[in-house]
Design a protein around this motif. Structure first.
Motif, mmCIF file in Angstrom:
data_model
loop_
_atom_site.group_PDB
_atom_site.id
_atom_site.type_symbol
_atom_site.label_atom_id
_atom_site.label_comp_id
_atom_site.label_asym_id
_atom_site.label_seq_id
_atom_site.Cartn_x
_atom_site.Cartn_y
_atom_site.Cartn_z
ATOM 1 N N VAL A 79 0.843 -1.191 0.000
ATOM 2 C CA VAL A 79 0.000 0.000 0.000
ATOM 3 C C VAL A 79 0.876 1.238 0.000
ATOM 4 O O VAL A 79 2.027 1.215 0.472
ATOM 5 C CB VAL A 79 -0.955 0.034 1.207
ATOM 6 N N THR A 80 0.330 2.312 -0.535
ATOM 7 C CA THR A 80 1.019 3.602 -0.528
ATOM 8 C C THR A 80 0.455 4.440 0.604
ATOM 9 O O THR A 80 -0.759 4.684 0.680
ATOM 10 C CB THR A 80 0.833 4.338 -1.862
ATOM 11 N N TYR A 81 1.357 4.859 1.490
ATOM 12 C CA TYR A 81 0.956 5.610 2.676
ATOM 13 C C TYR A 81 1.913 6.784 2.838
ATOM 14 O O TYR A 81 3.125 6.594 2.926
ATOM 15 C CB TYR A 81 0.996 4.697 3.907
ATOM 16 N N PHE A 135 4.220 -2.587 7.254
ATOM 17 C CA PHE A 135 5.501 -3.047 7.775
ATOM 18 C C PHE A 135 6.640 -2.252 7.141
ATOM 19 O O PHE A 135 6.570 -1.880 5.968
ATOM 20 C CB PHE A 135 5.701 -4.536 7.485
ATOM 21 N N SER A 136 7.671 -2.027 7.933
ATOM 22 C CA SER A 136 8.838 -1.314 7.425
ATOM 23 C C SER A 136 10.098 -1.924 8.015
ATOM 24 O O SER A 136 10.140 -2.281 9.201
ATOM 25 C CB SER A 136 8.769 0.175 7.794
ATOM 26 N N ALA A 137 11.115 -2.066 7.185
ATOM 27 C CA ALA A 137 12.395 -2.581 7.658
ATOM 28 C C ALA A 137 13.187 -1.520 8.411
ATOM 29 O O ALA A 137 14.128 -1.838 9.147
ATOM 30 C CB ALA A 137 13.217 -3.094 6.479
ATOM 31 N N PHE A 178 5.543 4.634 13.049
ATOM 32 C CA PHE A 178 5.723 3.188 13.131
ATOM 33 C C PHE A 178 6.293 2.820 14.504
ATOM 34 O O PHE A 178 7.063 3.568 15.100
ATOM 35 C CB PHE A 178 6.662 2.691 12.031
ATOM 36 N N GLU A 179 5.923 1.647 14.989
ATOM 37 C CA GLU A 179 6.400 1.151 16.274
ATOM 38 C C GLU A 179 7.259 -0.091 16.065
ATOM 39 O O GLU A 179 7.035 -0.870 15.139
ATOM 40 C CB GLU A 179 5.216 0.807 17.191
ATOM 41 N N TRP A 180 8.227 -0.263 16.950
ATOM 42 C CA TRP A 180 9.076 -1.444 16.916
ATOM 43 C C TRP A 180 8.288 -2.614 17.488
ATOM 44 O O TRP A 180 7.945 -2.633 18.658
ATOM 45 C CB TRP A 180 10.337 -1.206 17.726
ATOM 46 N N ALA A 181 7.954 -3.585 16.656
ATOM 47 C CA ALA A 181 7.137 -4.723 17.085
ATOM 48 C C ALA A 181 7.489 -5.944 16.255
ATOM 49 O O ALA A 181 6.690 -6.421 15.440
ATOM 50 C CB ALA A 181 5.647 -4.399 16.949
ATOM 51 N N PRO A 182 8.694 -6.482 16.437
ATOM 52 C CA PRO A 182 9.078 -7.674 15.653
ATOM 53 C C PRO A 182 8.207 -8.867 16.006
ATOM 54 O O PRO A 182 7.817 -9.061 17.161
ATOM 55 C CB PRO A 182 10.537 -7.900 16.075
ATOM 56 N N PRO A 242 7.418 -13.251 14.942
ATOM 57 C CA PRO A 242 7.963 -14.439 14.267
ATOM 58 C C PRO A 242 7.518 -14.488 12.814
ATOM 59 O O PRO A 242 6.459 -13.974 12.450
ATOM 60 C CB PRO A 242 7.363 -15.601 15.071
ATOM 61 N N GLY A 243 8.347 -15.070 11.969
ATOM 62 C CA GLY A 243 7.959 -15.245 10.581
ATOM 63 C C GLY A 243 8.735 -14.395 9.609
ATOM 64 O O GLY A 243 8.524 -14.481 8.397
ATOM 65 N N GLY A 244 9.596 -13.514 10.104
ATOM 66 C CA GLY A 244 10.450 -12.762 9.203
ATOM 67 C C GLY A 244 9.871 -11.471 8.685
ATOM 68 O O GLY A 244 10.460 -10.855 7.789
ATOM 69 N N ALA A 245 8.739 -10.994 9.192
ATOM 70 C CA ALA A 245 8.183 -9.724 8.737
ATOM 71 C C ALA A 245 9.070 -8.588 9.209
ATOM 72 O O ALA A 245 9.728 -8.683 10.256
ATOM 73 C CB ALA A 245 6.769 -9.550 9.284
ATOM 74 N N PRO A 246 9.127 -7.479 8.465
ATOM 75 C CA PRO A 246 9.912 -6.324 8.912
ATOM 76 C C PRO A 246 9.476 -5.899 10.320
ATOM 77 O O PRO A 246 8.296 -5.980 10.664
ATOM 78 C CB PRO A 246 9.587 -5.254 7.874
ATOM 79 N N PRO A 247 10.423 -5.429 11.147
ATOM 80 C CA PRO A 247 10.126 -5.245 12.571
ATOM 81 C C PRO A 247 9.343 -3.985 12.926
ATOM 82 O O PRO A 247 8.832 -3.874 14.040
ATOM 83 C CB PRO A 247 11.510 -5.224 13.210
ATOM 84 N N TRP A 248 9.286 -3.014 12.031
ATOM 85 C CA TRP A 248 8.537 -1.789 12.321
ATOM 86 C C TRP A 248 7.139 -1.907 11.710
ATOM 87 O O TRP A 248 6.987 -2.347 10.566
ATOM 88 C CB TRP A 248 9.259 -0.577 11.750
#
Length: 415
Positions: free
Chosen positions: A19-21, A40-42, A48-52, A54-60
């Motif tokens: 999505v474009t935000y 999600f953002s790397a 954005f909040e730091w919320a890693p 499981p599963g490999g999604a970007p942590p932000w």
């Protein structure tokens, strides 16, 4: 992100969604059929909040309503007709912040622009509705309470996914101060738009006039919007503050601090009870719910008094009915062969007057009636001694001999 026992792999199915935000493109997951998105953002980004996870999604990550997103890439065709969005007419002299400011001013209730925005939030048959609950209220619904009072379209609140964010929708007066880092909610489908009202105008003047000492939760502004410094959320109330029959497959939910939605229970209409949906890894979310064992597989509502029910007509007879939406209405029966579609359907409830106040009769015990005020105001609350149990909901016990105009009313639905 929604978690159920069958939800494994949902993220991989959405791997191609972006999505474009605010001018940037982010990988995302769809929430509530496109009403909102989890972005999600790397790298760290504003909001954005730091919320890693499981599963490999970007942590932000952050949650955004669909109205905040300018474009969506990789989405599939919706399986259902989408809900009508909240439409805000903007021009050079009146921007979003001006409309939001109006929504928080009781004196602006008659403003034509604000009224047009509020009128764009429409309930139709099958609209998913949400009511945010405390742990105590969750226990009540598991044991047989029915939907009533203030509630919201899921479409309008889908981006509120954490206990802190959902606190603005709580009507129990606690607002997240109960020390539990989890929020609860009831979600169901609307059986008929006529079951809901907008808390604006003269009919709801009494709710606006109630002083702080006589109410729980935030004030009723009379504009039709939730009191909030940040959100523009249309609110609804069940008509006459009445209970509504639970439709089939209503759900009780939990929201964790990192924004995960967990389906705790699903309502089984034929069995009159709640089937537990969560596995061992989520049962700790029920630890704060009084009187409920997290290990109990099925919780029957039993013979709890019901203040309302659906009645349907089939082949010349009258039967108890159930809303099985989006399909329609049918006879409530244990065997599949007897679950006939009904020819007509109505919501049956009981009204009365006590000390000049119109009331709903919730139940009767030993000559006393449990009443709920249909139109609470300072005078009726004082005259009846009714207590506020949640935002807008006032109840009292009355001697049956003092109650007048006691009657059962059927409110028909179009079939």
């Amino acid at each position: 992100m929604s978690v159920t026992p069958q939800a494994d792999g949902a993220a991989s199915e959405r791997a191609g969604l972006h999505v474009t935000y605010h001018g940037a493109v982010y990988p995302a997951e769809e929430i509530a059929r496109g009403a909102a998105y989890e972005l999600f953002s790397a790298e760290e980004a504003a909001g954005f909040e730091w919320a890693p996870r499981p599963g490999g999604a970007p942590p932000w990550r952050r949650f955004a309503h669909v109205t905040e997103v300018t474009s969506v890439h990789g989405a599939t065709e919706p399986a259902e007709e989408p809900e009508s969005p909240l439409l805000v007419p903007l021009h050079r002299d009146r921007g979003w912040s001006d409309v939001h400011q109006l929504s928080q001013q009781p004196t602006a209730a008659g403003d034509p622009t604000l009224a047009a925005v509020r009128a764009s939030a429409v309930i139709r048959r099958g609209t998913r509705m949400v009511k945010v609950l405390s742990a105590r209220q969750l226990a009540g619904y598991v044991r047989g309470w029915l939907p009533h009072g203030f509630c919201y379209r899921e479409h309008d609140v889908a981006h509120l996914r954490t206990p802190a964010a959902l606190a603005v929708l709580r009507g129990d007066g606690e607002g997240g101060r109960d020390g539990v880092d989890v929020a609860y909610a009831l979600r169901w489908r609307a059986a008929d738009p006529a079951d809901y009202d907008v808390p604006v105008g003269e009919a709801h003047r009494g709710l606006r006039a109630l002083p702080q000492r006589d109410r729980l939760g935030p004030p009723v502004l009379g504009t039709g919007f939730v009191p909030s410094n940040l959100q523009l959320i249309p609110e609804f109330v069940t008509r006459d503050l009445a209970d509504l029959p639970l439709p089939a497959n209503a759900t009780l939910l939990a929201y964790t601090a990192d924004g995960v939605e967990v389906v705790l229970y699903s309502y089984q209409a034929e069995q009159r009870g709640w089937l537990r949906m969560v596995g061992p890894q989520w049962r700790h979310l029920l630890a704060a719910v009084p009187g409920l064992s997290p290990d109990q597989e099925y919780v029957p509502t039993g013979d709890a008094p019901r203040s309302t029910q659906l009645v349907g007509g089939h082949a010349g007879g009258e039967y108890e009915a159930v809303a099985d939406l989006p399909g329609g209405f049918r006879v409530l029966a244990m065997t599949r062969a007897a679950r006939y579609p009904v020819d007509s359907v109505a919501r049956r409830l009981r009204y009365a007057h006590w000390r000049g106040a119109p009331c709903l009769v919730l139940r009767e015990e030993a000559g006393w009636l449990r009443l709920r005020l249909c139109r609470p105001d300072p005078d009726s609350v004082l005259a009846t001694g009714a207590q506020c149990h949640e935002r807008g909901v006032y109840e009292a016990w009355a001697p049956g001999a003092e109650v007048t105009d006691d009657r059962v009313v059927d409110l028909p639905y179009a079939v």
